[in-house]
Scaffold this active site. Structure first.
Site, PDB file in Angstrom:
ATOM      1  N   LYS A 144      -2.626   6.912   0.889  1.00 52.51           N
ATOM      2  CA  LYS A 144      -2.448   7.248   2.314  1.00 52.51           C
ATOM      3  C   LYS A 144      -1.398   8.356   2.377  1.00 52.51           C
ATOM      4  O   LYS A 144      -0.211   8.119   2.597  1.00 52.51           O
ATOM      5  CB  LYS A 144      -2.036   6.006   3.098  1.00 52.51           C
ATOM      6  CG  LYS A 144      -2.262   6.137   4.580  1.00 52.51           C
ATOM      7  CD  LYS A 144      -2.207   4.799   5.267  1.00 52.51           C
ATOM      8  CE  LYS A 144      -2.099   4.922   6.765  1.00 52.51           C
ATOM      9  NZ  LYS A 144      -3.136   5.705   7.424  1.00 52.51           N
TER      10      LYS A 144
ATOM     11  N   ARG B 290       0.835  -1.209   0.000  1.00 46.48           N
ATOM     12  CA  ARG B 290       0.000   0.000   0.000  1.00 46.48           C
ATOM     13  C   ARG B 290       0.867   1.255   0.000  1.00 46.48           C
ATOM     14  O   ARG B 290       0.562   2.234  -0.679  1.00 46.48           O
ATOM     15  CB  ARG B 290      -0.946  -0.021   1.216  1.00 46.48           C
ATOM     16  CG  ARG B 290      -2.002   1.080   1.166  1.00 46.48           C
ATOM     17  CD  ARG B 290      -3.076   0.911   2.218  1.00 46.48           C
ATOM     18  NE  ARG B 290      -2.565   1.074   3.572  1.00 46.48           N
ATOM     19  CZ  ARG B 290      -3.302   0.926   4.681  1.00 46.48           C
ATOM     20  NH1 ARG B 290      -4.576   0.591   4.594  1.00 46.48           N
ATOM     21  NH2 ARG B 290      -2.773   1.085   5.877  1.00 46.48           N
TER      22      ARG B 290
ATOM     23  N   GLU C 292     -16.024   6.313   5.670  1.00 52.42           N
ATOM     24  CA  GLU C 292     -15.119   5.753   6.678  1.00 52.42           C
ATOM     25  C   GLU C 292     -14.927   6.783   7.777  1.00 52.42           C
ATOM     26  O   GLU C 292     -15.390   7.915   7.662  1.00 52.42           O
ATOM     27  CB  GLU C 292     -13.762   5.386   6.057  1.00 52.42           C
ATOM     28  CG  GLU C 292     -13.005   6.575   5.475  1.00 52.42           C
ATOM     29  CD  GLU C 292     -11.610   6.231   4.962  1.00 52.42           C
ATOM     30  OE1 GLU C 292     -11.046   5.228   5.406  1.00 52.42           O
ATOM     31  OE2 GLU C 292     -11.113   6.984   4.117  1.00 52.42           O
TER      32      GLU C 292
HETATM   33  N1  PMP Z   1      -9.128   4.866   7.071  1.00 49.02           N
HETATM   34  C1  PMP Z   1      -8.240   5.827   7.322  1.00 49.02           C
HETATM   35  C2  PMP Z   1      -8.508   7.206   6.834  1.00 49.02           C
HETATM   36  C3  PMP Z   1      -7.073   5.538   8.043  1.00 49.02           C
HETATM   37  O1  PMP Z   1      -6.172   6.488   8.293  1.00 49.02           O
HETATM   38  C4  PMP Z   1      -6.874   4.220   8.512  1.00 49.02           C
HETATM   39  C5  PMP Z   1      -5.653   3.891   9.331  1.00 49.02           C
HETATM   40  N2  PMP Z   1      -4.555   3.670   8.525  1.00 49.02           N
HETATM   41  C6  PMP Z   1      -7.830   3.242   8.221  1.00 49.02           C
HETATM   42  C7  PMP Z   1      -8.954   3.601   7.489  1.00 49.02           C
HETATM   43  C8  PMP Z   1      -7.655   1.818   8.661  1.00 49.02           C
HETATM   44  O2  PMP Z   1      -6.681   1.184   7.864  1.00 49.02           O
HETATM   45  P1  PMP Z   1      -5.777   0.000   8.417  1.00 49.02           P
HETATM   46  O3  PMP Z   1      -6.695  -1.068   8.865  1.00 49.02           O
HETATM   47  O4  PMP Z   1      -4.961  -0.406   7.235  1.00 49.02           O
HETATM   48  O5  PMP Z   1      -4.957   0.555   9.524  1.00 49.02           O
END
Ligand code: PMP
Length: 286
Positions: free
Chosen positions: A151, A52, A184
């Site tokens: 990200k 990622r 989200e």
């Molecule tokens: N959405 C956002 C905006 C985030 O910053 C995160 C944390 N990285 C997540 C969802 C959850 O992703 P992950 O399970 O890969 O940590």
């Protein structure tokens, strides 16, 4: 000795771990990052996190000056130096030092640093009783403007929503997308359970494809819990039987209220509990 930070190939004491004011990460939020988690000495889903990271970097034409293998080694080195077995890992790639020009053409080399620290989770009692959240008034950045799949170091959209959560005295805020569908939270993905079915917003809703979200979908399949990715409205949240959030830091955190409306009977529901147990087994045993 205090904590050490890996910076561009060397371990430095955290007080000396500094980024230039001319780094475009500081000037423009130009860069990408990952948050990983180490359980019992092993980094959980490291390959997926590094994939990622490299995808995020590629999407913004940022060349990471290391291979995924080199970054994995750098993570190991940092964890060993800080004598950590169970920790949170922050891996950041900055555009690098350049002129004040917004275009990154003068930034010749990306900066990379790795911070390892103790895990920051929600308060333990919230895992037992659930956490209250709100829906934010600020909508999630439209994917056509800046894809939340990247990200990036541009977290202002999330920070504005998080400020609403803080003002409301709750732990998280769920953002709707530009079409009004549930997207989200500021640092977590969201799931609901309704009539025994597990539901989560689809990729097209414009979310970060969370790695914990993926693990939960895999566990649901393994446990034969009916599951589906579906567009959800705010009403679907209010009428859900169960709700929980997922994230690397949060793991699976139950939600007991949204906008002061009680979810289900206000306790942690059976499917949430089942998935929390399966998740803990997964991260510890793999
Ligand atoms: N959405 C956002 C905006 C985030 O910053 C995160 C944390 N990285 C997540 C969802 C959850 O992703 P992950 O399970 O890969 O940590």
């Amino acid at each position: 000795m205090g904590n050490v930070v890996w910076m561009d190939g060397s371990l430095v004491p955290q007080e000396q771990a500094k980024v230039s004011v001319f780094d475009h990460a500081v000037l423009y939020g130009d860069g990408v990052f990952e948050g990983l988690r180490q359980y019992s000495g092993k980094v959980f889903r490291q390959r997926e996190h590094l994939q990622r990271l490299f995808d995020s970097a590629k999407a913004i034409k940022l060349q990471i000056p290391y291979t995924p293998e080199q970054l994995a080694q750098a993570i190991e080195q940092t964890l060993a130096a800080n004598k950590l077995q169970n920790s949170y890992i922050r891996l950041v790639v900055t555009r690098g030092v350049g002129t004040l020009e917004v275009g990154p053409t003068t930034c010749t080399r990306a900066g990379v640093f790795i911070i390892t620290d103790k895990i920051q989770m929600y308060a333990p009692e919230m895992y037992a009783t659930g956490m209250a959240i709100i829906t934010a008034s600020v909508v999630r950045t439209a994917p056509a403007a800046l894809s939340p799949k990247i990200k990036s170091l541009n977290y202002l959209n999330n920070i504005l929503a998080k400020l609403e959560a803080i003002d409301a005295g709750v732990g998280e805020a769920v953002m709707l997308n530009h079409l009004g569908y549930v997207c989200e939270c500021t640092g977590d993905n969201i799931f609901i359970v309704r009539h025994g079915e597990l539901l989560t917003p689809p990729e097209e809703s414009g979310l970060l494809l969370g790695i914990t979200r993926q693990v939960v979908l895999e566990l649901a399949a393994k446990l034969a819990i009916p599951n589906r990715q579906a567009n959800l409205m705010r009403t679907d949240l209010y009428t859900a039987d169960e709700c929980f959030l997922t994230g690397t830091g949060a793991e699976i955190i139950p939600v007991n209220a949204i906008d002061r409306r009680t979810i289900g009977d206000g306790t942690v529901g059976p499917i949430t509990k089942q998935l929390m147990d399966a998740f803990h087994q997964c991260v510890n045993g793999r």
